[in-house]
Design a protein around this motif. Structure first.
Motif, PDB file in Angstrom:
ATOM      1  N   TYR A 254      45.746  10.379  51.152  1.00  0.00           N
ATOM      2  CA  TYR A 254      46.431  11.660  50.939  1.00  0.00           C
ATOM      3  C   TYR A 254      45.545  12.833  51.357  1.00  0.00           C
ATOM      4  CZ  TYR A 254      48.962  15.404  48.518  1.00  0.00           C
ATOM      5  OH  TYR A 254      49.651  16.559  48.227  1.00  0.00           O
ATOM      6  N   THR A 255      44.305  12.844  50.920  1.00  0.00           N
ATOM      7  CA  THR A 255      43.439  14.013  51.134  1.00  0.00           C
ATOM      8  C   THR A 255      42.972  14.161  52.579  1.00  0.00           C
ATOM      9  OG1 THR A 255      41.548  12.700  50.360  1.00  0.00           O
ATOM     10  CG2 THR A 255      42.638  14.113  48.747  1.00  0.00           C
ATOM     11  N   GLU A 256      42.987  13.085  53.360  1.00  0.00           N
ATOM     12  CA  GLU A 256      42.522  13.182  54.743  1.00  0.00           C
ATOM     13  C   GLU A 256      43.404  14.088  55.597  1.00  0.00           C
ATOM     14  OE1 GLU A 256      41.842   9.418  56.580  1.00  0.00           O
ATOM     15  OE2 GLU A 256      39.826   9.259  55.731  1.00  0.00           O
ATOM     16  N   PHE A 257      44.643  14.295  55.208  1.00  0.00           N
ATOM     17  CA  PHE A 257      45.522  15.177  55.968  1.00  0.00           C
ATOM     18  C   PHE A 257      45.081  16.638  55.870  1.00  0.00           C
ATOM     19  CE2 PHE A 257      48.131  11.419  55.549  1.00  0.00           C
ATOM     20  CZ  PHE A 257      48.857  11.378  56.737  1.00  0.00           C
ATOM     21  N   ALA A 258      44.221  16.958  54.904  1.00  0.00           N
ATOM     22  CA  ALA A 258      43.708  18.325  54.752  1.00  0.00           C
ATOM     23  C   ALA A 258      42.240  18.431  55.163  1.00  0.00           C
ATOM     24  CB  ALA A 258      43.868  18.788  53.305  1.00  0.00           C
ATOM     25  N   ASN A 259      41.725  17.409  55.829  1.00  0.00           N
ATOM     26  CA  ASN A 259      40.317  17.389  56.250  1.00  0.00           C
ATOM     27  C   ASN A 259      40.231  17.784  57.722  1.00  0.00           C
ATOM     28  OD1 ASN A 259      37.675  16.826  56.945  1.00  0.00           O
ATOM     29  ND2 ASN A 259      37.586  14.950  55.718  1.00  0.00           N
ATOM     30  N   PRO A 260      39.655  18.972  58.036  1.00  0.00           N
ATOM     31  CA  PRO A 260      39.601  19.447  59.434  1.00  0.00           C
ATOM     32  C   PRO A 260      38.823  18.528  60.366  1.00  0.00           C
ATOM     33  CG  PRO A 260      39.117  21.232  57.893  1.00  0.00           C
ATOM     34  CD  PRO A 260      39.093  19.953  57.099  1.00  0.00           C
ATOM     35  N   THR A 261      38.001  17.645  59.834  1.00  0.00           N
ATOM     36  CA  THR A 261      37.212  16.757  60.685  1.00  0.00           C
ATOM     37  C   THR A 261      37.977  15.491  61.073  1.00  0.00           C
ATOM     38  OG1 THR A 261      36.203  15.515  58.845  1.00  0.00           O
ATOM     39  CG2 THR A 261      35.135  17.580  59.513  1.00  0.00           C
ATOM     40  N   LYS A 262      39.161  15.297  60.510  1.00  0.00           N
ATOM     41  CA  LYS A 262      39.941  14.088  60.777  1.00  0.00           C
ATOM     42  C   LYS A 262      40.994  14.348  61.862  1.00  0.00           C
ATOM     43  CE  LYS A 262      37.897  11.684  57.548  1.00  0.00           C
ATOM     44  NZ  LYS A 262      37.072  10.495  57.866  1.00  0.00           N
ATOM     45  N   THR A 263      41.338  13.288  62.573  1.00  0.00           N
ATOM     46  CA  THR A 263      42.342  13.428  63.631  1.00  0.00           C
ATOM     47  C   THR A 263      43.739  13.704  63.071  1.00  0.00           C
ATOM     48  OG1 THR A 263      42.731  11.032  63.646  1.00  0.00           O
ATOM     49  CG2 THR A 263      41.081  11.907  65.190  1.00  0.00           C
ATOM     50  N   ILE A 264      43.955  13.359  61.796  1.00  0.00           N
ATOM     51  CA  ILE A 264      45.281  13.594  61.194  1.00  0.00           C
ATOM     52  C   ILE A 264      45.343  14.911  60.425  1.00  0.00           C
ATOM     53  CG2 ILE A 264      45.844  11.146  61.059  1.00  0.00           C
ATOM     54  CD1 ILE A 264      45.167  11.260  58.059  1.00  0.00           C
ATOM     55  N   TYR A 265      44.363  15.784  60.644  1.00  0.00           N
ATOM     56  CA  TYR A 265      44.382  17.098  59.996  1.00  0.00           C
ATOM     57  C   TYR A 265      45.655  17.842  60.383  1.00  0.00           C
ATOM     58  CZ  TYR A 265      43.066  21.982  59.088  1.00  0.00           C
ATOM     59  OH  TYR A 265      43.026  23.296  58.667  1.00  0.00           O
ATOM     60  N   THR A 266      46.455  18.213  59.366  1.00  0.00           N
ATOM     61  CA  THR A 266      47.739  18.849  59.644  1.00  0.00           C
ATOM     62  C   THR A 266      48.172  19.859  58.575  1.00  0.00           C
ATOM     63  OG1 THR A 266      50.058  18.363  60.214  1.00  0.00           O
ATOM     64  CG2 THR A 266      49.089  17.047  58.468  1.00  0.00           C
ATOM     65  N   TRP A 267      47.329  20.050  57.545  1.00  0.00           N
ATOM     66  CA  TRP A 267      47.755  20.914  56.439  1.00  0.00           C
ATOM     67  C   TRP A 267      46.540  21.515  55.745  1.00  0.00           C
ATOM     68  CZ3 TRP A 267      52.412  22.731  55.846  1.00  0.00           C
ATOM     69  CH2 TRP A 267      52.799  23.339  54.641  1.00  0.00           C
ATOM     70  N   ASN A 268      46.702  22.735  55.205  1.00  0.00           N
ATOM     71  CA  ASN A 268      45.630  23.334  54.401  1.00  0.00           C
ATOM     72  C   ASN A 268      46.228  24.305  53.400  1.00  0.00           C
ATOM     73  OD1 ASN A 268      45.892  26.008  55.636  1.00  0.00           O
ATOM     74  ND2 ASN A 268      44.883  25.111  57.449  1.00  0.00           N
ATOM     75  N   ARG A 269      45.398  24.854  52.543  1.00  0.00           N
ATOM     76  CA  ARG A 269      45.872  25.685  51.431  1.00  0.00           C
ATOM     77  C   ARG A 269      46.372  27.046  51.878  1.00  0.00           C
ATOM     78  NH1 ARG A 269      41.723  25.735  46.495  1.00  0.00           N
ATOM     79  NH2 ARG A 269      43.458  26.985  45.694  1.00  0.00           N
ATOM     80  N   SER A 270      46.071  27.470  53.101  1.00  0.00           N
ATOM     81  CA  SER A 270      46.518  28.787  53.561  1.00  0.00           C
ATOM     82  C   SER A 270      47.974  28.785  54.023  1.00  0.00           C
ATOM     83  CB  SER A 270      45.632  29.255  54.720  1.00  0.00           C
ATOM     84  OG  SER A 270      45.864  28.468  55.888  1.00  0.00           O
ATOM     85  N   LEU A 271      48.556  27.619  54.176  1.00  0.00           N
ATOM     86  CA  LEU A 271      49.931  27.506  54.665  1.00  0.00           C
ATOM     87  C   LEU A 271      50.934  27.751  53.542  1.00  0.00           C
ATOM     88  CD1 LEU A 271      49.370  24.383  56.927  1.00  0.00           C
ATOM     89  CD2 LEU A 271      49.750  26.747  57.679  1.00  0.00           C
ATOM     90  N   PRO A 272      52.184  28.076  53.873  1.00  0.00           N
ATOM     91  CA  PRO A 272      53.191  28.335  52.834  1.00  0.00           C
ATOM     92  C   PRO A 272      53.612  27.052  52.129  1.00  0.00           C
ATOM     93  CG  PRO A 272      54.215  28.350  54.982  1.00  0.00           C
ATOM     94  CD  PRO A 272      52.731  28.255  55.225  1.00  0.00           C
ATOM     95  N   ASP A 273      54.471  27.189  51.164  1.00  0.00           N
ATOM     96  CA  ASP A 273      55.042  26.026  50.487  1.00  0.00           C
ATOM     97  C   ASP A 273      55.663  25.087  51.522  1.00  0.00           C
ATOM     98  OD1 ASP A 273      56.367  24.741  47.923  1.00  0.00           O
ATOM     99  OD2 ASP A 273      57.991  25.075  49.369  1.00  0.00           O
ATOM    100  N   SER A 274      55.505  23.789  51.308  1.00  0.00           N
ATOM    101  CA  SER A 274      55.908  22.807  52.312  1.00  0.00           C
ATOM    102  C   SER A 274      57.407  22.832  52.607  1.00  0.00           C
ATOM    103  CB  SER A 274      55.489  21.407  51.872  1.00  0.00           C
ATOM    104  OG  SER A 274      56.073  21.066  50.618  1.00  0.00           O
ATOM    105  N   ARG A 275      58.223  23.076  51.618  1.00  0.00           N
ATOM    106  CA  ARG A 275      59.664  23.154  51.881  1.00  0.00           C
ATOM    107  C   ARG A 275      59.986  24.375  52.726  1.00  0.00           C
ATOM    108  NH1 ARG A 275      64.920  22.618  47.823  1.00  0.00           N
ATOM    109  NH2 ARG A 275      66.199  24.174  48.870  1.00  0.00           N
ATOM    110  N   GLN A 276      59.324  25.487  52.431  1.00  0.00           N
ATOM    111  CA  GLN A 276      59.540  26.699  53.218  1.00  0.00           C
ATOM    112  C   GLN A 276      59.100  26.479  54.660  1.00  0.00           C
ATOM    113  OE1 GLN A 276      57.140  30.078  52.024  1.00  0.00           O
ATOM    114  NE2 GLN A 276      58.702  31.525  52.698  1.00  0.00           N
ATOM    115  N   ALA A 277      57.974  25.793  54.843  1.00  0.00           N
ATOM    116  CA  ALA A 277      57.496  25.516  56.197  1.00  0.00           C
ATOM    117  C   ALA A 277      58.505  24.662  56.961  1.00  0.00           C
ATOM    118  CB  ALA A 277      56.137  24.809  56.137  1.00  0.00           C
ATOM    119  N   PHE A 278      59.105  23.681  56.276  1.00  0.00           N
ATOM    120  CA  PHE A 278      60.079  22.817  56.942  1.00  0.00           C
ATOM    121  C   PHE A 278      61.335  23.583  57.320  1.00  0.00           C
ATOM    122  CE2 PHE A 278      63.652  19.788  56.830  1.00  0.00           C
ATOM    123  CZ  PHE A 278      63.245  18.917  57.838  1.00  0.00           C
TER     124      PHE A 278
END
Length: 435
Positions: A254-278
């Protein structure tokens, strides 16, 4: 059978007759021996919107005049427990409540147990979807099942087609494979489009449910029953579906999606609520509940979206999702318990419940009604998901959010490694369960 003695034949006949009578009584039960004409005034409090519940209640009143004094009031899930406690303390509480299992542990001490002498455990399990086993106790059930709202995967088919993707991913391995292709990152390292919202807590809608899902899929039971009560298992090793200890691998995934060093980096705390983004079109996938589809469509009528089952581990032998199991429960302080009991069963009848489920965007909790409509685009997706939905007896949602948010934050900030964060969460969850 030809060699059976007369005595054996008589015994089998008696048991067969008893079984038939038991099913007949269960199907026609009117509640504590009262006549339907004496239902009286029944006040229901619940977390479903009145726009979803009241049309079915109106239909019930039109078909059966004896339910004319039944009323329903909707409350926000975040304040429901507090408002109910205050009302019961002042003697102004409802006769019946409609809750989901996320609030059951909080409310259980205020609820009456419906004994197995009224609904046998066998009849309960045969009649209702497996997720409702959460309501069972040694003495009976705390709830009369109604609806299931399973977690599903929403996706933007236009974005997938543009990337040359024919079908939405059915496995988590496929999700991770698509994430680098679907995620757009600017030269300033800002995420302009996300593949999927995972990795953080506060701005991921239903993060509590998603983490529960990943733990279940990894083979990690979040709690266990002991002689001293419920106890967290997050500090244990569990299975190894994701390649290491179950809890560690699920949390690490789960947490690797918020890790900038990973290839699956796709989300961080500066982004809006996930439903709003969708709904804005800034996220390709969204993990949400089946009941949300009308709200998603209303938020952006121009958004192309569709629904699929939640991704599964590629090695999983059985499909699993997380769900909310809505059931009627009887407060001990109910002024009309027998009438409330009759109303609860009346709302699960075949001429009421399917329509209620359709209006709420959920699946009926009765097994025999779980046949999706051929005229509905989404029921063939989320009805089967309701059948494999799982849940657990969690502490109050706000308390669990605090535990899970701290666990995620400890990992993404680097304060703790995954194992340390799980051990800290294990202790915090045990403290919350003992409150």
């Amino acid at each position: 059978m030809a060699n059976m003695r007369p005595f054996q034949i008589v015994i089998l006949a008696v048991f067969g007759l008893a079984a038939i009578l038991g099913l007949a009584l269960f199907a026609s039960f009117q509640g504590f021996g009262r006549n339907a004409s004496e239902v009286g005034a029944v006040t229901i409090w619940g977390m479903l919107p009145e726009s979803a519940f009241n049309p079915a209640l109106t239909e019930l009143k039109q078909i059966h005049k004896e339910y004319g004094k039944v009323t329903y009031a909707a409350f926000e899930a975040a304040t429901f427990d507090t408002e109910l406690a205050n009302a019961l303390a002042s003697g102004t509480g409802p006769d019946l409540i409609l809750i989901n299992q996320e609030h059951l542990l909080t409310e259980r001490s205020r609820l009456s147990v419906i004994p197995y002498s009224s609904i046998t455990e066998r009849a309960f399990r045969d009649s209702y979807l497996p997720i409702f086993d959460t309501y069972l106790s040694a003495e009976g059930t705390y709830g009369i099942p109604l609806l299931v709202d399973p977690l599903v995967l929403y996706y933007n088919p236009t974005a997938l087609s543009a990337a040359g993707v024919v079908q939405p991913p059915s496995t988590w391995e496929a999700v991770t494979g698509l994430t680098p292709t679907l995620t757009r990152i600017t030269n300033a390292q800002a995420i302009s489009r996300s593949a999927i919202a995972l990795g953080t807590y506060e701005n991921v809608a239903h993060a509590r449910a998603i983490l529960s899902l990943l733990f279940f899929q990894a083979g990690q039971p979040i709690i266990e029953k002991t002689q001293l009560g419920l106890r967290s298992t997050l500090g244990g090793s569990g299975g190894n579906t994701f390649g290491s200890s179950a809890a560690e691998s699920a949390l690490n995934f789960y947490t690797e999606f918020a890790n900038p060093t990973k290839t699956i980096y796709t989300w961080n705390r500066s982004l809006p609520d996930s439903r709003q983004a969708f709904t804005r079109g800034d996220s390709v996938f969204y993990l949400g509940y089946a009941s949300e589809r009308a709200g998603i469509a209303a938020a952006n009528p121009n958004l192309p979206f569709d629904m699929a089952m939640v991704p599964q581990p590629a090695t999983a032998s059985a499909k699993t999702t997380y769900g909310k199991a809505y059931a009627f429960a009887l407060p001990k302080a109910s002024k009309n318990a027998s009438g409330a009991y009759e109303v609860a069963f009346a709302m699960t009848a075949k001429d009421i419940l399917p329509a209620l489920a359709r209006g709420a965007g959920m699946a009926p909790g009765v097994r025999s009604f779980l046949t999706p409509s051929t005229e509905d685009l989404y029921e063939p997706v989320y009805y089967p998901q309701a059948l494999v939905a799982r849940a657990w007896l969690s502490p109050a949602p706000a308390s669990l959010d605090a535990v899970f948010a701290a666990m995620i934050g400890n990992v993404t900030s680097g304060r703790m490694n995954v194992k340390q964060a799980l051990n800290a969460a294990d202790q915090a969850l045990n403290a919350a369960l003992s409150q």
